[in-house]
Design a protein around this motif. Structure first.
Motif, PDB file in Angstrom:
ATOM      1  N   LYS A  37       0.857  -1.181   0.000  1.00 33.29           N
ATOM      2  CA  LYS A  37       0.000   0.000   0.000  1.00 33.29           C
ATOM      3  C   LYS A  37       0.897   1.236   0.000  1.00 33.29           C
ATOM      4  O   LYS A  37       1.729   1.412   0.885  1.00 33.29           O
ATOM      5  CB  LYS A  37      -0.903   0.008   1.234  1.00 33.29           C
ATOM      6  CG  LYS A  37      -1.868   1.159   1.251  1.00 33.29           C
ATOM      7  CD  LYS A  37      -2.813   1.047   2.442  1.00 33.29           C
ATOM      8  CE  LYS A  37      -3.822   2.168   2.418  1.00 33.29           C
ATOM      9  NZ  LYS A  37      -4.792   2.036   3.504  1.00 33.29           N
ATOM     10  N   VAL A  38       0.704   2.098  -0.989  1.00 36.36           N
ATOM     11  CA  VAL A  38       1.525   3.302  -1.139  1.00 36.36           C
ATOM     12  C   VAL A  38       0.786   4.477  -0.513  1.00 36.36           C
ATOM     13  O   VAL A  38      -0.366   4.748  -0.841  1.00 36.36           O
ATOM     14  CB  VAL A  38       1.820   3.584  -2.630  1.00 36.36           C
ATOM     15  CG1 VAL A  38       2.610   4.860  -2.794  1.00 36.36           C
ATOM     16  CG2 VAL A  38       2.542   2.416  -3.260  1.00 36.36           C
ATOM     17  N   LYS A  39       1.456   5.185   0.406  1.00 34.41           N
ATOM     18  CA  LYS A  39       0.854   6.363   1.037  1.00 34.41           C
ATOM     19  C   LYS A  39       1.255   7.647   0.324  1.00 34.41           C
ATOM     20  O   LYS A  39       0.537   8.629   0.356  1.00 34.41           O
ATOM     21  CB  LYS A  39       1.269   6.435   2.509  1.00 34.41           C
ATOM     22  CG  LYS A  39       0.631   5.359   3.346  1.00 34.41           C
ATOM     23  CD  LYS A  39       0.862   5.605   4.789  1.00 34.41           C
ATOM     24  CE  LYS A  39      -0.462   6.021   5.360  1.00 34.41           C
ATOM     25  NZ  LYS A  39      -0.436   6.367   6.745  1.00 34.41           N
ATOM     26  N   ALA A  40       2.432   7.654  -0.294  1.00 31.49           N
ATOM     27  CA  ALA A  40       2.910   8.833  -1.014  1.00 31.49           C
ATOM     28  C   ALA A  40       3.814   8.374  -2.144  1.00 31.49           C
ATOM     29  O   ALA A  40       4.437   7.327  -2.064  1.00 31.49           O
ATOM     30  CB  ALA A  40       3.676   9.763  -0.081  1.00 31.49           C
TER      31      ALA A  40
END
Length: 51
Positions: A37-40
């Motif tokens: 999961k990529v947050k930024a």
């Protein structure tokens, strides 16, 4: 069931009009893969110019 993820995709070379904001299904990883999961995120200058 999870809701679709949002993505900006490039389907063809060109200006910013070629960037398509869309929803797509969350990928299902294979048995030898992981899902992150990529947050930024950011874009490298070379990637920006190739776009």
């Amino acid at each position: 069931m999870t809701e679709p993820m949002k993505a900006v995709r490039i389907h063809a070379y060109g200006d910013a009009e070629k960037l398509i904001f869309e929803q797509t299904d969350i990928p299902t990883p294979a048995h030898d893969e992981v899902l992150v999961k990529v947050k930024a995120a950011s874009v490298n200058p070379v990637d920006w110019k190739v776009r």
